[in-house]
Design a protein around this motif. Structure first.
Motif, PDB file in Angstrom:
ATOM      1  N   ALA A  29      14.279   2.520   2.657  1.00  0.00           N
ATOM      2  CA  ALA A  29      12.865   2.827   2.409  1.00  0.00           C
ATOM      3  C   ALA A  29      12.134   2.906   3.737  1.00  0.00           C
ATOM      4  O   ALA A  29      12.408   2.134   4.652  1.00  0.00           O
ATOM      5  CB  ALA A  29      12.237   1.760   1.517  1.00  0.00           C
ATOM      6  N   ASN A  30      11.184   3.839   3.837  1.00  0.00           N
ATOM      7  CA  ASN A  30      10.433   3.978   5.084  1.00  0.00           C
ATOM      8  C   ASN A  30       8.922   4.028   4.862  1.00  0.00           C
ATOM      9  O   ASN A  30       8.179   4.404   5.759  1.00  0.00           O
ATOM     10  CB  ASN A  30      10.883   5.228   5.849  1.00  0.00           C
ATOM     11  N   LYS A  31       8.485   3.632   3.672  1.00  0.00           N
ATOM     12  CA  LYS A  31       7.057   3.658   3.390  1.00  0.00           C
ATOM     13  C   LYS A  31       6.429   2.312   3.735  1.00  0.00           C
ATOM     14  O   LYS A  31       6.967   1.253   3.394  1.00  0.00           O
ATOM     15  CB  LYS A  31       6.803   3.973   1.915  1.00  0.00           C
ATOM     16  N   ARG A  34       0.361  -0.387   1.480  1.00  0.00           N
ATOM     17  CA  ARG A  34      -0.975   0.222   1.482  1.00  0.00           C
ATOM     18  C   ARG A  34      -1.860  -0.464   2.525  1.00  0.00           C
ATOM     19  O   ARG A  34      -1.640  -1.621   2.900  1.00  0.00           O
ATOM     20  CB  ARG A  34      -1.613   0.090   0.097  1.00  0.00           C
ATOM     21  N   ARG A  64       1.474  10.122   8.250  1.00  0.00           N
ATOM     22  CA  ARG A  64       0.559   9.868   7.135  1.00  0.00           C
ATOM     23  C   ARG A  64       0.498  11.109   6.260  1.00  0.00           C
ATOM     24  O   ARG A  64       0.217  12.206   6.744  1.00  0.00           O
ATOM     25  CB  ARG A  64      -0.829   9.514   7.676  1.00  0.00           C
ATOM     26  N   ARG A  68      -0.181  10.244  -0.599  1.00  0.00           N
ATOM     27  CA  ARG A  68       1.119   9.598  -0.820  1.00  0.00           C
ATOM     28  C   ARG A  68       1.273   8.290  -0.041  1.00  0.00           C
ATOM     29  O   ARG A  68       1.941   7.370  -0.492  1.00  0.00           O
ATOM     30  CB  ARG A  68       2.255  10.549  -0.445  1.00  0.00           C
ATOM     31  N   GLY A  69       0.667   8.219   1.143  1.00  0.00           N
ATOM     32  CA  GLY A  69       0.773   6.980   1.901  1.00  0.00           C
ATOM     33  C   GLY A  69       1.226   7.203   3.330  1.00  0.00           C
ATOM     34  O   GLY A  69       1.193   8.324   3.857  1.00  0.00           O
ATOM     35  N   THR A  70       1.655   6.120   3.976  1.00  0.00           N
ATOM     36  CA  THR A  70       2.075   6.144   5.380  1.00  0.00           C
ATOM     37  C   THR A  70       3.557   5.819   5.465  1.00  0.00           C
ATOM     38  O   THR A  70       4.025   4.820   4.898  1.00  0.00           O
ATOM     39  CB  THR A  70       1.270   5.115   6.203  1.00  0.00           C
ATOM     40  N   PHE A  71       4.293   6.657   6.194  1.00  0.00           N
ATOM     41  CA  PHE A  71       5.740   6.534   6.268  1.00  0.00           C
ATOM     42  C   PHE A  71       6.192   6.397   7.726  1.00  0.00           C
ATOM     43  O   PHE A  71       5.585   6.972   8.629  1.00  0.00           O
ATOM     44  CB  PHE A  71       6.421   7.766   5.646  1.00  0.00           C
TER      45      PHE A  71
END
Length: 249
Positions: A29-31, A34, A64, A68-71
């Motif tokens: 996983a790389n996310k 939040r 970013r 979806r978010g920050t990876f």
């Protein structure tokens, strides 16, 4: 991750986030969590967090994605030498997988040539200390460096110490004078290895007729005073510079 003390806050937040990023198994996983969760864990404001995330995104360490978010960028670990970071050569050499060593070949006082005098804002012909150094990677010479400092900054006694000094010229400058280098201005070019060393000087293992990367930099202290002028010649067969760049659309 742990809560951050409010001393050098931004630097501490970045260090904590980088440690967390390096601990991740990016194949799984790389996310990142939040922003609200990161602020809660670190005990900081969203303004501070976003400032650090902006820096990491600009350097290509994180990505970013709106909605979806920050990876974490999985490719950032492939980069050992970055162009946007003025890291000392022994650290660059070590991070590239080699054992680093530095040798001072020559230290002398000489009249500043035109380019050196202009870079340090000295009168034409003013006296400067010149230090010629070679950095080795597993005993292969990979960087030649010429450092120039006004004789008004260093005394002759200080230069005697420098002859046996194995750390950065910037650390030495701070220890002897209290001047702390804050930033530099760099020009980039290329040059053949045959034109780097002084006439008649030999360095074992130094390649012939090979293109080297040439960096010339003026280094400024915290009061924006020109303090050190450096010419650096880099064998990019050993130190491979690369950069992740954010595209602007």
């Amino acid at each position: 991750m742990k809560q951050i003390k409010k001393i050098n806050l931004k630097s501490q937040v970045r260090a904590e986030l980088e440690e967390y990023i390096h601990s991740l198994d990016l194949d799984v996983a790389n996310k990142l969590p939040r922003e609200e969760e990161l602020c809660r864990i670190l005990g900081i404001s969203r303004v501070t967090l976003r400032s650090v995330l902006d820096d990491l995104a600009a350097e290509g360490i994180i990505i970013r994605v709106h909605g979806r978010g920050t990876f974490v960028n999985p490719h950032f670990r492939e980069i050992a030498c970055r162009f946007d970071q003025a890291i000392h050569f022994p650290d660059l050499i070590e991070s590239s997988g080699y054992k680093a060593r530095m040798e001072i070949l020559e230290i002398r006082m000489e009249p500043a040539e035109k380019e050196v005098a202009e870079a340090l804002r000295l009168a034409p012909g003013a006296q400067v200390w010149s230090a010629l150094k070679v950095f080795y990677a597993d005993e292969h010479p990979c960087v030649i460096s010429y450092d120039y400092v006004s004789t008004e900054i260093f005394s002759e006694e200080a230069l005697e110490k420098l002859k046996n000094y194995k750390d950065s010229i910037f650390y030495f400058l701070y220890q002897e004078t209290g001047r702390r280098i804050a930033w530099d201005k760099v020009e980039i070019d290329t040059i053949l290895s045959d034109d780097i060393l002084p006439r008649g000087m030999k360095v074992k293992g130094f390649p012939e007729r090979k293109p080297f990367l040439f960096l010339s930099s003026v280094n400024y202290d915290e009061k924006n005073r020109e303090s050190v002028y450096i010419r650096e010649y880099i064998n990019t067969s050993i130190l491979k510079y690369s950069q992740i760049r954010k595209r602007i659309f």
